[in-house]
Design an enzyme around this catalytic site. Structure first.
Site, PDB file in Angstrom:
ATOM      1  N   CYS A 286      41.247 -11.406  -2.878  1.00 37.71           N
ATOM      2  CA  CYS A 286      41.674 -12.374  -3.904  1.00 37.71           C
ATOM      3  C   CYS A 286      41.864 -13.754  -3.299  1.00 37.71           C
ATOM      4  O   CYS A 286      41.333 -14.745  -3.809  1.00 37.71           O
ATOM      5  CB  CYS A 286      42.956 -11.903  -4.594  1.00 37.71           C
ATOM      6  SG  CYS A 286      42.656 -10.556  -5.743  1.00 37.71           S
TER       7      CYS A 286
ATOM      8  N   HIS B 242      47.384 -13.637 -10.564  1.00 37.61           N
ATOM      9  CA  HIS B 242      47.539 -12.229 -10.198  1.00 37.61           C
ATOM     10  C   HIS B 242      48.327 -11.509 -11.297  1.00 37.61           C
ATOM     11  O   HIS B 242      49.280 -12.076 -11.840  1.00 37.61           O
ATOM     12  CB  HIS B 242      48.313 -12.102  -8.878  1.00 37.61           C
ATOM     13  CG  HIS B 242      47.438 -11.896  -7.676  1.00 37.61           C
ATOM     14  ND1 HIS B 242      47.489 -12.689  -6.563  1.00 37.61           N
ATOM     15  CD2 HIS B 242      46.492 -10.940  -7.414  1.00 37.61           C
ATOM     16  CE1 HIS B 242      46.609 -12.247  -5.669  1.00 37.61           C
ATOM     17  NE2 HIS B 242      45.994 -11.192  -6.151  1.00 37.61           N
TER      18      HIS B 242
HETATM   19  N1  PCA Z   1      43.204  -7.637  -5.978  1.00 37.63           N
HETATM   20  C1  PCA Z   1      42.911  -7.742  -4.556  1.00 37.63           C
HETATM   21  C2  PCA Z   1      41.425  -7.879  -4.457  1.00 37.63           C
HETATM   22  C3  PCA Z   1      40.900  -7.481  -5.779  1.00 37.63           C
HETATM   23  C4  PCA Z   1      42.063  -7.463  -6.682  1.00 37.63           C
HETATM   24  O1  PCA Z   1      42.034  -7.284  -7.888  1.00 37.63           O
HETATM   25  C5  PCA Z   1      43.718  -8.826  -3.868  1.00 37.63           C
HETATM   26  O2  PCA Z   1      44.825  -9.168  -4.353  1.00 37.63           O
HETATM   27  O3  PCA Z   1      43.266  -9.351  -2.856  1.00 37.63           O
END
Ligand code: PCA
Length: 233
Positions: free
Chosen positions: A161, A185
């Protein structure tokens, strides 16, 4: 040879409305042994437009490097005015709008292609960090106004991410495009928390409303609002 007839009005796809560049919203594939990722489920449930801005959604592989390539291709194809990257942050209770992307990959688990970079830069010649170019405070305020818990987060982690967030901001800076970009997020879905008693989760419909509110605020806000949303530690 017969002259070509002009295209009938309304024949163009929604995103080709004159003057209306789309919002590109991305979600990730499931990773880390999960079989669902709320970030992509949100994309699938979003409306076709917010206000008069059409939305383009994109499924992104949870893979270092490839994730950035896929989003860069979509930016070239769709010429968005705004790029909103979504990702799952299991264990968080709030919808979190990320403030900053850092130039480091440090993977605690392998990505979906088996890669596990440790302390490698996302871009060798890039700056240490980029700030989100969306109005993060206005977005948090709008999500809260919709009745949904939201926060500013000061770390998007060091996995795919953060990698995509940094890579997208770096790509936009280098390409000279004026699109703004941010990362949100989201918590686990309730179905993902069933086997994790005591862990926070959020219903999909709630997340969708929160993301819609955040996008509307980003579209409507040129300069961010001044609102304390920092943390002491
Ligand atoms: N969360 C991960 C990578 C893909 C996702 O949905 C992250 O927080 O890095």
């Amino acid at each position: 040879m017969a002259p070509r007839r002009p295209k009938a009005a309304g024949a163009a796809p929604a995103r080709a409305q004159p003057g209306r560049r789309p919002v590109l919203v991305t979600g990730f594939e499931p990773f880390g042994g999960e079989d669902i990722n709320p970030s992509w489920e949100i994309c699938r449930a979003l409306p076709a437009a917010i206000g008069r801005s059409p939305l383009e959604t994109l499924l992104v592989p949870t893979q270092f490097r490839r994730a950035i390539e896929v989003v860069a291709e979509a930016i070239e194809r769709t010429d968005p005015t705004l790029v909103i990257l979504l990702g799952q942050a299991g264990g968080r209770a709030c919808v979190s709008v990320e403030r900053v992307a850092i130039n480091i990959d440090d993977a605690r688990i392998a990505d979906n292609a088996g890669a596990r970079p440790i302390d490698e830069p996302v871009a060798a010649a890039g700056p240490p960090a980029y700030f989100a170019t969306v109005p993060i405070k206005a977005m948090v305020a709008a999500i809260r106004d919709a009745g949904i818990p939201a926060e500013v987060s000061n770390s998007a982690g060091t996995f795919v991410c953060n990698h995509l967030f940094y890579g997208t901001l770096h790509y936009l800076a280098a390409s000279g495009r004026d699109a703004r970009a941010g990362f949100i997020h989201v918590p686990w879905l309730e179905s993902q928390a069933v086997s994790r008693p005591g862990e926070p989760a959020m219903a999909l419909a709630t997340m969708v409303r929160g993301v819609e509110a955040a996008i509307a605020a980003a579209l409507a806000t040129a300069e961010d609002v001044k609102m304390a949303a920092g943390q002491l530690d």
